[in-house]
Design a protein around this motif. Sequence first.
Motif, short mmCIF file in Angstrom:
data_model
loop_
_atom_site.label_atom_id
_atom_site.label_comp_id
_atom_site.label_asym_id
_atom_site.label_seq_id
_atom_site.Cartn_x
_atom_site.Cartn_y
_atom_site.Cartn_z
N ILE A 28 0.83 -1.21 0.00
CA ILE A 28 0.00 0.00 0.00
C ILE A 28 0.86 1.26 0.00
CG2 ILE A 28 -0.37 0.24 2.51
CD1 ILE A 28 -2.94 0.93 -0.27
N LEU A 29 1.96 1.25 0.73
CA LEU A 29 2.81 2.45 0.77
C LEU A 29 3.39 2.76 -0.60
CD1 LEU A 29 4.61 2.02 4.21
CD2 LEU A 29 2.75 3.61 3.64
N PHE A 30 3.85 1.74 -1.32
CA PHE A 30 4.41 1.99 -2.65
C PHE A 30 3.31 2.34 -3.66
CE2 PHE A 30 8.25 -0.15 -1.00
CZ PHE A 30 9.16 0.87 -1.30
N GLU A 31 2.12 1.75 -3.51
CA GLU A 31 1.02 2.12 -4.40
C GLU A 31 0.62 3.59 -4.20
OE1 GLU A 31 -3.53 0.85 -5.69
OE2 GLU A 31 -2.36 -0.49 -4.41
N LEU A 32 0.54 4.02 -2.97
CA LEU A 32 0.19 5.41 -2.69
C LEU A 32 1.29 6.37 -3.14
CD1 LEU A 32 -1.37 4.88 0.84
CD2 LEU A 32 -2.62 5.58 -1.22
N CYS A 33 2.52 5.91 -3.11
CA CYS A 33 3.68 6.71 -3.52
C CYS A 33 3.70 6.90 -5.05
CB CYS A 33 4.95 6.02 -3.05
SG CYS A 33 6.40 7.05 -3.17
N ARG A 34 3.41 5.86 -5.79
CA ARG A 34 3.26 5.82 -7.24
C ARG A 34 4.55 5.85 -8.04
NH1 ARG A 34 -2.13 7.68 -9.93
NH2 ARG A 34 -1.05 6.63 -11.59
N HIS A 35 5.54 6.61 -7.65
CA HIS A 35 6.79 6.66 -8.43
C HIS A 35 7.98 6.96 -7.52
CE1 HIS A 35 6.59 11.05 -8.25
NE2 HIS A 35 5.33 10.94 -8.62
N ALA A 36 9.16 6.76 -8.08
CA ALA A 36 10.39 6.86 -7.29
C ALA A 36 10.98 8.27 -7.27
CB ALA A 36 11.42 5.88 -7.83
N LYS A 37 10.27 9.25 -7.77
CA LYS A 37 10.81 10.61 -7.86
C LYS A 37 10.57 11.47 -6.62
CE LYS A 37 9.29 10.60 -12.53
NZ LYS A 37 8.51 11.32 -13.52
N SER A 38 9.75 11.00 -5.71
CA SER A 38 9.34 11.86 -4.59
C SER A 38 10.18 11.65 -3.34
CB SER A 38 7.88 11.58 -4.25
OG SER A 38 7.75 10.29 -3.71
N ASP A 39 10.12 12.64 -2.45
CA ASP A 39 10.77 12.50 -1.14
C ASP A 39 10.11 11.39 -0.34
OD1 ASP A 39 12.57 14.54 -1.63
OD2 ASP A 39 11.31 16.09 -0.72
N ALA A 40 8.79 11.22 -0.51
CA ALA A 40 8.08 10.14 0.19
C ALA A 40 8.65 8.78 -0.19
CB ALA A 40 6.58 10.20 -0.11
N PHE A 41 9.00 8.60 -1.45
CA PHE A 41 9.60 7.33 -1.89
C PHE A 41 10.89 7.05 -1.13
CE2 PHE A 41 12.81 5.18 -4.46
CZ PHE A 41 12.23 3.93 -4.58
N LYS A 42 11.74 8.05 -0.99
CA LYS A 42 13.01 7.87 -0.29
C LYS A 42 12.76 7.48 1.17
CE LYS A 42 15.21 11.23 -3.25
NZ LYS A 42 15.54 12.63 -3.40
N THR A 43 11.82 8.16 1.82
CA THR A 43 11.49 7.84 3.20
C THR A 43 10.94 6.43 3.33
OG1 THR A 43 10.99 10.17 3.66
CG2 THR A 43 10.04 8.53 5.16
N ILE A 44 10.01 6.08 2.46
CA ILE A 44 9.39 4.75 2.51
C ILE A 44 10.41 3.65 2.23
CG2 ILE A 44 7.71 3.25 1.36
CD1 ILE A 44 5.95 5.87 1.13
N SER A 45 11.29 3.88 1.26
CA SER A 45 12.32 2.89 0.94
C SER A 45 13.21 2.60 2.14
CB SER A 45 13.19 3.38 -0.22
OG SER A 45 12.43 3.43 -1.40
N LYS A 46 13.57 3.64 2.88
CA LYS A 46 14.38 3.46 4.09
C LYS A 46 13.62 2.70 5.16
CE LYS A 46 17.20 7.55 3.33
NZ LYS A 46 17.44 8.95 3.74
N LEU A 47 12.32 2.96 5.28
CA LEU A 47 11.50 2.28 6.28
C LEU A 47 11.40 0.78 6.00
CD1 LEU A 47 8.52 4.78 6.58
CD2 LEU A 47 10.24 4.31 8.34
N ILE A 48 11.31 0.42 4.75
CA ILE A 48 11.09 -0.96 4.33
C ILE A 48 12.34 -1.81 4.52
CG2 ILE A 48 10.45 -2.43 2.35
CD1 ILE A 48 8.15 -0.66 3.48
N LYS A 49 13.50 -1.21 4.40
CA LYS A 49 14.77 -1.98 4.47
C LYS A 49 15.02 -2.56 5.83
CE LYS A 49 16.91 0.33 0.65
NZ LYS A 49 17.96 1.12 0.13
#
Length: 180
Positions: free
Chosen positions: A159-180
């Motif tokens: 759900i987090l990546f679906e809501l994010c939609r693409h890798a260009k946003s600051d939200a993507f960077k934050t979410i990627s760090k959370l998932i690792k």
Amino acid sequence: MRILKENTVAIIIDMQERLLPHMEKSNVLLDNLKILIKGLNALDIPILVSEQYTKGLGPTVNEITQVLEQYTPLEKMSFSCFDESMIQEKIDYMNKEWIIIAGIESHICVLQTVIDLIDSGYIPIIIEDCIASRKANDKQIAIGRMQKEGAIITTYESILFELCRHAKSDAFKTISKLIK
């Protein structure tokens, strides 16, 4: 159908001091829910928090309140969040289509909230790895029922990546760090 962040709100149901320790895999639930909340915060998704009979079951656990950007508990006595007029009015006022659902217990408060949301025209998104019951079978049966009623079942990462939609946003960077 794609779930869009502009049309989404989340409800964290009854993650309270006297309930959480009795849930199956409560530590995993807590860790997953913290990641979900941090991701929703990064995406600017509003989060509501319910508490069932706070006097008897205690407040929302500190580990959750610490990661919420705003914490205003919505106390309820009904099992379904949507049976409480104050919570129903808040949800209706927000005018969102998709309602992300996490919390406890899967087969009681979560299930009844989901059924009432569906009956009122909302689409609940159940975060399977962010809900729990005391017994695994109760959770499994509840998920089956929610899905048959029309809820969407997914995981926090999905759900987090679906809501994010693409890798260009600051939200993507934050979410990627959370998932690792």
